[in-house]
Design a protein around this motif. Structure first.
Motif, PDB file in Angstrom:
ATOM      1  N   PRO A 158     -19.971  25.032  23.794  1.00 32.86           N
ATOM      2  CA  PRO A 158     -20.506  23.633  24.295  1.00 32.86           C
ATOM      3  C   PRO A 158     -22.041  23.561  24.800  1.00 32.86           C
ATOM      4  CG  PRO A 158     -19.187  25.145  25.926  1.00 32.86           C
ATOM      5  CD  PRO A 158     -19.355  25.965  24.575  1.00 32.86           C
ATOM      6  N   ASN A 159     -22.492  22.495  25.264  1.00 36.95           N
ATOM      7  CA  ASN A 159     -23.608  22.092  25.726  1.00 36.95           C
ATOM      8  C   ASN A 159     -23.663  22.858  27.239  1.00 36.95           C
ATOM      9  OD1 ASN A 159     -24.526  20.476  23.807  1.00 36.95           O
ATOM     10  ND2 ASN A 159     -23.594  18.598  24.875  1.00 36.95           N
ATOM     11  N   GLY A 160     -24.838  23.661  27.228  1.00 31.74           N
ATOM     12  CA  GLY A 160     -25.053  24.336  28.502  1.00 31.74           C
ATOM     13  C   GLY A 160     -24.441  25.897  28.404  1.00 31.74           C
ATOM     14  N   ALA A 161     -24.134  26.062  27.064  1.00 33.82           N
ATOM     15  CA  ALA A 161     -23.636  27.471  27.022  1.00 33.82           C
ATOM     16  C   ALA A 161     -24.446  28.721  27.059  1.00 33.82           C
ATOM     17  CB  ALA A 161     -22.680  27.558  25.527  1.00 33.82           C
ATOM     18  N   GLY A 162     -25.890  28.210  26.849  1.00 32.47           N
ATOM     19  CA  GLY A 162     -26.929  29.301  26.717  1.00 32.47           C
ATOM     20  C   GLY A 162     -27.585  29.373  25.725  1.00 32.47           C
ATOM     21  N   LYS A 163     -27.052  28.632  24.529  1.00 34.67           N
ATOM     22  CA  LYS A 163     -27.847  29.046  23.131  1.00 34.67           C
ATOM     23  C   LYS A 163     -29.079  28.583  22.982  1.00 34.67           C
ATOM     24  CE  LYS A 163     -24.907  25.673  21.111  1.00 34.67           C
ATOM     25  NZ  LYS A 163     -24.022  25.114  22.258  1.00 34.67           N
ATOM     26  N   THR A 164     -29.647  27.727  23.666  1.00 33.68           N
ATOM     27  CA  THR A 164     -31.189  27.375  23.512  1.00 33.68           C
ATOM     28  C   THR A 164     -31.967  28.607  24.264  1.00 33.68           C
ATOM     29  OG1 THR A 164     -30.942  25.276  23.294  1.00 33.68           O
ATOM     30  CG2 THR A 164     -32.902  25.728  23.801  1.00 33.68           C
ATOM     31  N   THR A 165     -31.290  28.939  25.519  1.00 37.00           N
ATOM     32  CA  THR A 165     -32.039  29.758  26.537  1.00 37.00           C
ATOM     33  C   THR A 165     -32.040  31.352  25.600  1.00 37.00           C
ATOM     34  OG1 THR A 165     -31.033  28.684  28.183  1.00 37.00           O
ATOM     35  CG2 THR A 165     -31.665  31.132  28.789  1.00 37.00           C
ATOM     36  N   LEU A 166     -30.846  31.356  24.962  1.00 36.21           N
ATOM     37  CA  LEU A 166     -30.914  32.619  24.071  1.00 36.21           C
ATOM     38  C   LEU A 166     -32.146  32.761  23.091  1.00 36.21           C
ATOM     39  CD1 LEU A 166     -29.584  35.426  23.506  1.00 36.21           C
ATOM     40  CD2 LEU A 166     -28.108  34.047  22.156  1.00 36.21           C
ATOM     41  N   PHE A 167     -32.188  31.698  22.349  1.00 36.38           N
ATOM     42  CA  PHE A 167     -33.076  31.529  21.256  1.00 36.38           C
ATOM     43  C   PHE A 167     -34.662  31.643  21.892  1.00 36.38           C
ATOM     44  CE2 PHE A 167     -30.348  28.656  18.458  1.00 36.38           C
ATOM     45  CZ  PHE A 167     -29.681  29.679  18.192  1.00 36.38           C
ATOM     46  N   ARG A 168     -34.747  30.920  23.125  1.00 34.56           N
ATOM     47  CA  ARG A 168     -36.166  31.101  23.812  1.00 34.56           C
ATOM     48  C   ARG A 168     -36.445  32.540  24.302  1.00 34.56           C
ATOM     49  NH1 ARG A 168     -38.913  27.391  26.075  1.00 34.56           N
ATOM     50  NH2 ARG A 168     -39.320  28.500  27.851  1.00 34.56           N
ATOM     51  N   ALA A 169     -35.357  33.582  24.490  1.00 31.62           N
ATOM     52  CA  ALA A 169     -35.520  34.693  24.860  1.00 31.62           C
ATOM     53  C   ALA A 169     -36.104  35.447  23.637  1.00 31.62           C
ATOM     54  CB  ALA A 169     -34.334  35.555  25.449  1.00 31.62           C
ATOM     55  N   ILE A 170     -35.356  35.161  22.361  1.00 30.66           N
ATOM     56  CA  ILE A 170     -35.529  35.938  20.991  1.00 30.66           C
ATOM     57  C   ILE A 170     -36.991  35.662  20.675  1.00 30.66           C
ATOM     58  CG2 ILE A 170     -35.045  36.063  18.713  1.00 30.66           C
ATOM     59  CD1 ILE A 170     -32.076  35.357  19.556  1.00 30.66           C
ATOM     60  N   LEU A 171     -37.436  34.507  20.960  1.00 32.66           N
ATOM     61  CA  LEU A 171     -38.782  33.953  20.631  1.00 32.66           C
ATOM     62  C   LEU A 171     -39.964  34.319  21.654  1.00 32.66           C
ATOM     63  CD1 LEU A 171     -37.721  30.390  19.548  1.00 32.66           C
ATOM     64  CD2 LEU A 171     -38.662  32.094  17.909  1.00 32.66           C
ATOM     65  N   GLY A 172     -39.459  35.069  22.483  1.00 30.20           N
ATOM     66  CA  GLY A 172     -40.549  35.745  23.376  1.00 30.20           C
ATOM     67  C   GLY A 172     -41.095  34.615  24.572  1.00 30.20           C
ATOM     68  N   LEU A 173     -40.183  33.454  24.790  1.00 32.62           N
ATOM     69  CA  LEU A 173     -40.632  32.493  25.807  1.00 32.62           C
ATOM     70  C   LEU A 173     -39.839  32.717  26.846  1.00 32.62           C
ATOM     71  CD1 LEU A 173     -40.486  29.464  23.036  1.00 32.62           C
ATOM     72  CD2 LEU A 173     -42.528  30.783  23.891  1.00 32.62           C
ATOM     73  N   GLN A 174     -38.716  33.724  26.864  1.00 27.69           N
ATOM     74  CA  GLN A 174     -37.991  33.689  28.232  1.00 27.69           C
ATOM     75  C   GLN A 174     -37.700  35.050  28.519  1.00 27.69           C
ATOM     76  OE1 GLN A 174     -36.276  31.252  30.141  1.00 27.69           O
ATOM     77  NE2 GLN A 174     -35.552  32.843  31.160  1.00 27.69           N
ATOM     78  N   GLY A 175     -37.853  35.396  29.893  1.00 26.93           N
ATOM     79  CA  GLY A 175     -37.651  36.731  30.186  1.00 26.93           C
ATOM     80  C   GLY A 175     -35.827  37.161  30.267  1.00 26.93           C
ATOM     81  N   TYR A 176     -35.618  38.185  30.050  1.00 22.39           N
ATOM     82  CA  TYR A 176     -34.135  38.476  30.085  1.00 22.39           C
ATOM     83  C   TYR A 176     -34.015  39.949  30.659  1.00 22.39           C
ATOM     84  CZ  TYR A 176     -35.855  40.717  25.704  1.00 22.39           C
ATOM     85  OH  TYR A 176     -36.521  41.271  24.810  1.00 22.39           O
ATOM     86  N   ALA A 177     -32.728  40.387  30.907  1.00 21.00           N
ATOM     87  CA  ALA A 177     -32.206  41.769  31.088  1.00 21.00           C
ATOM     88  C   ALA A 177     -31.672  42.234  29.676  1.00 21.00           C
ATOM     89  CB  ALA A 177     -31.269  41.684  32.213  1.00 21.00           C
ATOM     90  N   GLY A 178     -31.664  43.546  29.261  1.00 21.05           N
ATOM     91  CA  GLY A 178     -30.861  43.790  28.354  1.00 21.05           C
ATOM     92  C   GLY A 178     -32.156  44.077  27.349  1.00 21.05           C
ATOM     93  N   ILE A 179     -31.466  44.034  25.822  1.00 22.97           N
ATOM     94  CA  ILE A 179     -32.443  44.543  24.837  1.00 22.97           C
ATOM     95  C   ILE A 179     -32.052  43.730  23.421  1.00 22.97           C
ATOM     96  CG2 ILE A 179     -33.014  46.456  23.276  1.00 22.97           C
ATOM     97  CD1 ILE A 179     -31.718  48.543  25.070  1.00 22.97           C
ATOM     98  N   ILE A 180     -33.300  43.232  23.187  1.00 28.69           N
ATOM     99  CA  ILE A 180     -33.483  42.486  21.934  1.00 28.69           C
ATOM    100  C   ILE A 180     -34.413  43.128  20.884  1.00 28.69           C
ATOM    101  CG2 ILE A 180     -33.964  40.197  20.787  1.00 28.69           C
ATOM    102  CD1 ILE A 180     -33.637  38.690  23.543  1.00 28.69           C
ATOM    103  N   ARG A 181     -33.746  43.393  19.656  1.00 25.98           N
ATOM    104  CA  ARG A 181     -34.611  43.992  18.720  1.00 25.98           C
ATOM    105  C   ARG A 181     -34.875  43.223  17.416  1.00 25.98           C
ATOM    106  NH1 ARG A 181     -31.243  48.486  19.699  1.00 25.98           N
ATOM    107  NH2 ARG A 181     -32.403  50.165  20.862  1.00 25.98           N
ATOM    108  N   LEU A 182     -35.983  43.063  16.688  1.00 26.54           N
ATOM    109  CA  LEU A 182     -36.243  42.218  15.809  1.00 26.54           C
ATOM    110  C   LEU A 182     -36.553  43.040  14.428  1.00 26.54           C
ATOM    111  CD1 LEU A 182     -36.011  39.177  14.853  1.00 26.54           C
ATOM    112  CD2 LEU A 182     -38.621  39.240  15.512  1.00 26.54           C
ATOM    113  N   PHE A 183     -35.821  43.187  13.407  1.00 23.95           N
ATOM    114  CA  PHE A 183     -36.320  44.384  12.407  1.00 23.95           C
ATOM    115  C   PHE A 183     -36.482  45.622  12.897  1.00 23.95           C
ATOM    116  CE2 PHE A 183     -36.391  39.838  10.799  1.00 23.95           C
ATOM    117  CZ  PHE A 183     -35.927  40.122   9.518  1.00 23.95           C
ATOM    118  N   GLY A 184     -35.754  45.989  13.911  1.00 24.63           N
ATOM    119  CA  GLY A 184     -35.772  47.473  14.427  1.00 24.63           C
ATOM    120  C   GLY A 184     -36.846  47.629  15.436  1.00 24.63           C
ATOM    121  N   TYR A 185     -37.629  46.640  15.894  1.00 26.09           N
ATOM    122  CA  TYR A 185     -38.667  46.545  16.884  1.00 26.09           C
ATOM    123  C   TYR A 185     -38.052  45.976  18.172  1.00 26.09           C
ATOM    124  CZ  TYR A 185     -42.259  47.890  13.533  1.00 26.09           C
ATOM    125  OH  TYR A 185     -42.790  48.657  12.440  1.00 26.09           O
ATOM    126  N   GLU A 186     -38.303  46.729  19.401  1.00 22.22           N
ATOM    127  CA  GLU A 186     -37.940  46.070  20.513  1.00 22.22           C
ATOM    128  C   GLU A 186     -39.100  45.082  21.173  1.00 22.22           C
ATOM    129  OE1 GLU A 186     -36.573  48.449  24.046  1.00 22.22           O
ATOM    130  OE2 GLU A 186     -35.477  49.631  22.618  1.00 22.22           O
TER     131      GLU A 186
END
Length: 263
Positions: A37-65
């Motif tokens: 639903p709206n407000g589920a955090g999808k855009t926030t998650l995308f922003r984190a992947i794109l390096g525009l949003q701080g987060y706790a946890g680990i995101i790897r892109l093509f093996g790099y953190e």
């Protein structure tokens, strides 16, 4: 091979959790549909992947953190819900797509990084010598080559979205992130858009992560589905998601509740 890995990612705004320990991965060549639903955090998650949003946890892109994958970010094609573009900006469709081009030096550096982790990179347009050929081919892919000289302010919403897909495509992206890209456009435009998504995923072998409220389109185009509402409810093959009545019920109920909450 994994294109993207999200492990135990949490994001808080003013003390309340926008995303709570979300984990999933995306294989190279996948078309992952994210529903929620709206407000589920999808855009926030995308922003984190794109390096525009701080987060706790680990995101790897093509093996790099995290910071190590920042050099790869130019090769993520991102198309957001609202295309931010000044309608009176004196540029043509062709000129806007040209803005997506990257220098050979940058492309070679990225290529080396990808090879280091054993990833191959499918460069569809690199076989074309001239930048002008690449731009025209990207416009052909999204069926806009006939509008190349048109001013950007004279386009419909759906055409504008496709221009931004072409701008992302012209650099041969390693991943495309589409954030509810057809919000507010008519059915005919949506169909054209979905055909483009299918084409770039199947023919150009580009990995796509796409959030949408259109379950029918997801059922038709995606091969895997993630269902989230702050937490992840499901991640797996689309057949499994759409054959699970309880999951669909949960999705529609949470979507309704959020909808009511927003009003």
């Amino acid at each position: 091979m994994k294109a993207l890995e999200v492990s135990d990612v949490s994001i808080s705004y003013n003390g309340s959790l926008a995303i709570d320990k979300v984990s999933f991965d995306v294989n190279e060549g996948d078309l992952l549909g994210i529903v929620g639903p709206n407000g589920a955090g999808k855009t926030t998650l995308f922003r984190a992947i794109l390096g525009l949003q701080g987060y706790a946890g680990i995101i790897r892109l093509f093996g790099y953190e995290a910071k190590k994958y920042y050099p790869l970010l130019p090769l993520i094609g991102y198309v957001s819900q609202k295309v931010n573009f000044e309608p009176n900006f004196p540029a043509t469709v062709y000129e806007v797509v040209a803005m997506g081009l990257l220098s050979e030096k940058k492309l070679n550096k990225i290529s080396t990084l990808l090879q280091k982790n054993g990833h191959s990179w499918n460069r569809v347009y690199s076989k074309l010598d001239k930048n002008s050929e690449k731009i025209l081919q990207a416009l052909k892919t999204v069926n806009l080559d006939s509008l190349k000289d048109r001013r950007i302010g004279q386009l419909s919403g759906g055409e504008l979205q496709r221009v931004f897909i072409a701008k992302a495509l012209v650099k041969d992206p390693i991943l495309m992130i589409l954030d509810e890209p057809v919000t507010g456009v008519d059915v005919d435009t949506q169909t054209k858009f979905y055909n483009v998504i299918k084409k770039i995923n199947e023919e150009n072998k580009i990995t796509i992560v796409w959030s949408s409220h259109d379950l029918e389109a997801i059922a038709k185009l995606a091969n895997r589905v993630a269902c989230m509402n702050r937490q992840l409810f499901f991640h797996g093959q689309k057949e499994e998601f759409f054959s699970n009545k309880d999951l669909l019920k949960t999705y529609t109920e949470s979507a309704m509740q959020m909808h009511m909450h927003h009003h």
